[in-house]
Design a protein around this motif. Sequence first.
Motif, short mmCIF file in Angstrom:
data_model
loop_
_atom_site.label_atom_id
_atom_site.label_comp_id
_atom_site.label_asym_id
_atom_site.label_seq_id
_atom_site.Cartn_x
_atom_site.Cartn_y
_atom_site.Cartn_z
N ASN A 434 -1.38 21.07 30.16
CA ASN A 434 -1.46 21.77 28.91
C ASN A 434 -2.99 22.15 28.67
OD1 ASN A 434 1.21 21.39 28.01
ND2 ASN A 434 0.83 19.43 27.35
N ALA A 435 -3.48 22.47 29.78
CA ALA A 435 -4.88 23.09 29.71
C ALA A 435 -5.16 24.35 28.76
CB ALA A 435 -5.33 23.30 31.15
N ARG A 436 -5.93 24.31 28.24
CA ARG A 436 -6.14 25.27 26.99
C ARG A 436 -6.19 26.91 27.58
NH1 ARG A 436 -10.26 25.39 21.88
NH2 ARG A 436 -9.51 27.67 20.89
N TRP A 437 -6.90 27.06 28.70
CA TRP A 437 -6.92 28.25 29.49
C TRP A 437 -5.84 28.90 29.77
CZ3 TRP A 437 -5.91 29.00 34.49
CH2 TRP A 437 -5.95 28.03 35.33
N THR A 438 -5.05 28.16 30.35
CA THR A 438 -3.65 28.54 30.83
C THR A 438 -2.89 29.38 29.58
OG1 THR A 438 -2.49 26.45 30.35
CG2 THR A 438 -3.54 26.75 32.39
N GLN A 439 -3.02 29.25 28.33
CA GLN A 439 -2.44 29.94 27.35
C GLN A 439 -3.10 31.10 27.22
OE1 GLN A 439 0.27 28.14 26.15
NE2 GLN A 439 -0.33 26.61 27.57
N ILE A 440 -4.12 31.62 27.72
CA ILE A 440 -4.91 32.81 27.62
C ILE A 440 -4.42 33.87 28.89
CG2 ILE A 440 -6.90 33.98 27.50
CD1 ILE A 440 -8.17 31.37 26.58
N GLU A 441 -3.72 34.82 28.30
CA GLU A 441 -3.13 35.88 29.45
C GLU A 441 -3.90 36.15 30.26
OE1 GLU A 441 0.21 38.17 30.66
OE2 GLU A 441 0.25 36.85 28.79
N ALA A 501 1.57 42.11 30.36
CA ALA A 501 1.33 42.60 29.10
C ALA A 501 2.27 43.58 28.71
CB ALA A 501 -0.35 43.28 29.31
N TYR A 502 2.99 44.20 29.46
CA TYR A 502 3.73 45.17 29.10
C TYR A 502 5.30 45.14 29.47
CZ TYR A 502 -0.66 48.02 28.01
OH TYR A 502 -1.52 48.02 27.39
N GLU A 503 5.91 44.13 30.16
CA GLU A 503 7.09 43.58 30.36
C GLU A 503 8.15 44.91 30.62
OE1 GLU A 503 7.67 40.77 27.48
OE2 GLU A 503 6.21 39.03 28.44
N ILE A 504 8.91 45.09 29.39
CA ILE A 504 10.05 46.07 29.70
C ILE A 504 9.45 47.46 29.88
CG2 ILE A 504 11.43 44.83 28.41
CD1 ILE A 504 10.83 46.49 26.10
N PHE A 505 8.23 47.67 29.70
CA PHE A 505 7.44 48.85 29.86
C PHE A 505 6.89 48.84 31.27
CE2 PHE A 505 6.86 48.43 25.29
CZ PHE A 505 8.13 49.00 25.03
N TYR A 561 -12.44 40.77 26.27
CA TYR A 561 -11.98 41.30 25.42
C TYR A 561 -10.47 41.71 25.21
CZ TYR A 561 -16.95 42.42 24.62
OH TYR A 561 -18.39 42.33 24.32
N GLY A 562 -9.96 41.29 26.42
CA GLY A 562 -8.23 41.75 26.58
C GLY A 562 -7.40 41.21 25.44
N ASP A 563 -7.69 40.12 24.78
CA ASP A 563 -6.77 39.54 23.77
C ASP A 563 -6.84 40.42 22.52
OD1 ASP A 563 -9.59 38.61 23.31
OD2 ASP A 563 -8.79 36.74 22.42
N ARG A 564 -8.21 40.90 22.31
CA ARG A 564 -8.22 41.72 21.08
C ARG A 564 -7.55 43.35 21.30
NH1 ARG A 564 -14.63 40.54 20.10
NH2 ARG A 564 -14.15 39.27 21.94
N ILE A 565 -7.85 43.71 22.54
CA ILE A 565 -7.36 44.85 23.14
C ILE A 565 -5.73 45.04 23.00
CG2 ILE A 565 -6.90 46.60 24.85
CD1 ILE A 565 -9.73 45.83 25.96
N ARG A 566 -5.12 43.95 23.45
CA ARG A 566 -3.54 43.75 23.28
C ARG A 566 -2.93 43.52 21.69
NH1 ARG A 566 -1.94 39.27 25.23
NH2 ARG A 566 -3.82 38.30 25.84
N ALA A 567 -4.00 42.93 20.98
CA ALA A 567 -3.54 42.58 19.72
C ALA A 567 -3.43 44.20 18.92
CB ALA A 567 -4.60 41.82 19.08
#
Length: 614
Positions: A434-441, A501-505, A561-567
């Motif tokens: 459950n390392a915290r960094w693994t939850q970051i895409e 990030a885009y899965e079905i797309f 900045y990726g998390d903010r871009i995806r948000a």
Amino acid sequence: MPPSTTSITHQYPALEPATSTPNTTGARGPHTPDGLHRPGEQLTRSEASSTVASDSHEYLQEGDEKIASPPSPARTPSSHEHVQLDIADAEQRYKLEKEDSPRPNQSKPPRVVISFRPGDPENPYNWSTPRKFFVIATGIVSVVNSTLGSSLPSGASDYLADEFHITSQAQLVLPISLFLVGYVLGPIVFAPLSESYGRRIIMVGTFVFFTIFTMACAVAPNWPFFLVVRLLCGITASSAIAVVGGLFADIYNDPITRGRAMAFFMAATASGPQLAPIISGFISVVSWRWTFWVALIIAGISLVFLFFMPETYGPTILQRRAQRMRKETGNPNIFAPIELEKKGVRQMITITLTRPVRMILFEAIVLFTCIYLSIAYAIFYLFFEAYPLIFKGVYGFNEGTAGLPFLAIALGAFLSVSIFIYWDSVLVRAKRTNARWTQIEEYRRLPLACLGGPLYVISLFWLGWTANANVHWIVPILSGIPFGMGFMLIFMALLNYVTDAYEIFAASAMAATSACRSIFGAVLPIAGTPMYKTLGIAWASSLLAFLSLGMCIIPFAFIKYGDRIRAKSKFCQALREKKMKYEEEQKRELEESDASSPVKGAGGPESTRGVEAV
């Protein structure tokens, strides 16, 4: 209730009447909840619109009494709301559905929309390992054919010049450049179409024409004819490059397994172009036409595998199931979600075919990924002009042996797969703790690009400043190993990041990146020979290295900045909403299953609910 209706419910437990908004992509896995509205639940206009993502196989269906006001007119995309075309398309479908709905004083059987249930054997996620392996192998084989064909003329250029009396160096680059121009045109069409009509029909159809055009290259009577069929080869071969990424996303919902499959897929894309100069260099001594006859033989064998490849696209599989159920039961009101879509020319042009372009223009992740991959890809294909200048001009290699240095690049590409798998194992172990960094895409994929970028830059400086007569030829050849490793690590990291990030797309995102990098790959090699002759080997390679150095910042910027871009991404927001709805639906189904009688489907609560609704 008619007996036929009862038998439908019992035989197909995934069958439910559509009382509101079905979700076509909801047929599969975490991105595709069944999307079926439960009896008694009220659905407002705003709630229905919010459930519509910008995929081509999503639609809006609502009952007569749920919404009294007509849908708002379609809007064109802007920089702030680039998915409005997709939503407008859904609004139009709602209008058609409402017009088709019964009047208050009329009686009309409700539509029954089917979907996959957990554990459904027809769901590609639930296929056996051997079947999935066959799909992977077939996809890789088709990609190898495509990439092999792209650089096949590189070892036969002198013989082509003699045959067709070509004296311009720029014209001799055209057989490869026009093939890559086809890579630009094809994915924009084939990838979105595969999301509307299924993967198999697109891949098999285009590969048949690729085989025919490869044969046409072998019998070309003149230079213009040869160039035209090379362009057509590129267009049809581009289907594999654009669709196979979506193929793997169809059968694997686990990011780790999907990522490893993608790693082998991308290694195959890199190995094909490296083998082509060796094949053409040695075979063209006999005849340059035999180079293409050999490619035709390989394509013919590969075509057999494609004919036996099953359909992997969930909505298309459901469509075939609905057709079978209508035939077996005689009930014409059974539908798969994709059958309720509007598939006119306007919808195809404004929604399906424009999605890759809109993703480039309005999705920052796709845009900057395209820029980085385009530069790396262009340099990769420029080497088919640079290597002959270096190893034939400086070291005196002949046509056949001049292709052997490309093997170092192929070796580096396959070594990168081992690095990728090692990183995946580190990621798995970290997830278990459950390392915290693994939850970051961004941390799951992009560190590989942070390693690959510097390797790519180093290899270019290495090649440029060691390629001279005073240094043994093995030294510049060995620079191909870090080049191949860096090239593949950049591609594996960024393309997997985009896929996650885009899965079905995924297919549309892959099409966007493929189109952009092919433009650069087609144009830059034309300037390769003049640049190397003007600047010299050392400074021409250094110029490319400095350009690549500037690109290295992109994966680091994504990490920060990726998390903010995806948000802020409309596509990513839609995916998050669909996942939440799917998880809620799965939880509700489990609760209902626990509350049902032991004999499900034969009079228990779940069966009764379906019967009463019908």
